[in-house]
Design an enzyme around this catalytic site. Structure first.
Site, PDB file in Angstrom:
ATOM      1  N   SER A 125      -4.481   6.818   2.497  1.00 38.25           N
ATOM      2  CA  SER A 125      -3.905   7.103   3.820  1.00 38.25           C
ATOM      3  C   SER A 125      -3.670   8.593   3.971  1.00 38.25           C
ATOM      4  CB  SER A 125      -2.566   6.380   3.962  1.00 38.25           C
ATOM      5  OG  SER A 125      -1.883   6.826   5.126  1.00 38.25           O
TER       6      SER A 125
ATOM      7  N   TYR B 169       5.534   4.457   0.572  1.00 39.37           N
ATOM      8  CA  TYR B 169       4.166   4.191   1.032  1.00 39.37           C
ATOM      9  C   TYR B 169       3.280   5.404   0.738  1.00 39.37           C
ATOM     10  CZ  TYR B 169       0.306   3.020   4.237  1.00 39.37           C
ATOM     11  OH  TYR B 169      -0.933   2.745   4.790  1.00 39.37           O
TER      12      TYR B 169
END
Length: 250
Positions: free
Chosen positions: A141, A156
């Site tokens: 990501s 995350y």
């Protein structure tokens, strides 16, 4: 002729109708691959596979459970004879601030995003090494690269940064066996992972930071996965490809 004709591919976390996994599985199928969709829910996985066509397979698999990953791959190798491509797409996110991350939050996010990527990869590597052929595509990501600031919390970002490190180390170790491992770093993509928690204000702010002036689509990420899974990228391994509309030009 499709780019993946005659290939057998696994896509994890691919039952969600609007998700990156489903879009990737669909594109792979359109390019001639036989696809297995792995997801927590057996019925959802089967239904998603049936959407693609009768030859595709849906299996229940919790990627955080090593035995379940091994069993799913063993079943597919028995059925197909081999697995050529793995897309480690299964992931979860939580929009928490640093001091709000509790032990259970950490475990959930690190386990699915990072441990799951390791376990699924381990499950396919033995066969890929034996055949001296294979492609693994990991989903990281932009949050890993820029330290969050999109939607997911710091845990995350940490998990997805871990995916980048794992990708590069696996690529280095598996290159002599002609098994390629690459990562995709999506920017903000309009999918279900945000679970309806994204307000119009948040969306506006995010889009302001994207030179292309729009959120990404699941198909944008699927196209990159197709490239990395196919022979078009035969000399690419250990790379991270940004799919973010220019939001991390550096």
């Amino acid at each position: 002729m499709g780019l993946l004709t005659g290939k057998y591919a696994i896509v994890t976390g691919a039952a969600s109708a609007r998700g990156l996994g489903k879009a990737t599985a669909k594109l792979f199928a359109e390019h001639g691959a036989t696809v297995a969709i792995l997801d927590l829910n057996a019925e959802a996985a089967s239904a998603a596979a049936a959407d693609l066509g009768p030859q595709h397979v849906g299996l229940a698999c919790n990627v955080t459970d090593k035995a379940a990953c091994d069993a799913a791959v063993a079943e597919l190798e028995k059925r197909w004879g081999r697995v050529d491509i793995l897309v480690n797409n299964a992931g979860i996110t939580q929009p928490l601030k640093i001091m709000d991350i509790g032990p259970s939050n950490y475990d959930a996010v690190l386990d699915v995003n990072l441990r799951g990527t390791l376990y699924m990869s381990q499950a396919v590597i033995t066969g890929m090494r034996e055949r001296k052929s294979g492609a693994i595509v990991n989903l990281s990501s932009v949050s890993a690269q820029r330290g969050g600031g999109i939607f997911g919390g710091p845990h995350y970002s940490a998990a997805k940064a871990g995916v980048l490190g794992l990708t590069k180390a696996m690529a280095r170790e598996l290159a002599p066996s002609n098994v390629r491992v690459n990562a995709i770093c999506p920017g903000f993509i309009a999918t279900d992972i945000t679970g309806g928690k994204l307000t119009p204000d948040m969306l506006e702010k995010i889009v302001e930071g994207i030179p292309m002036g729009r959120a990404g689509e699941a198909s944008d990420v699927a196209g990159c996965a197709l490239f990395l899974a196919s022979e078009l990228s035969a000399y690419c391994t250990g790379t991270e490809v940004d799919v973010n509309g220019g939001s991390l030009i550096h």
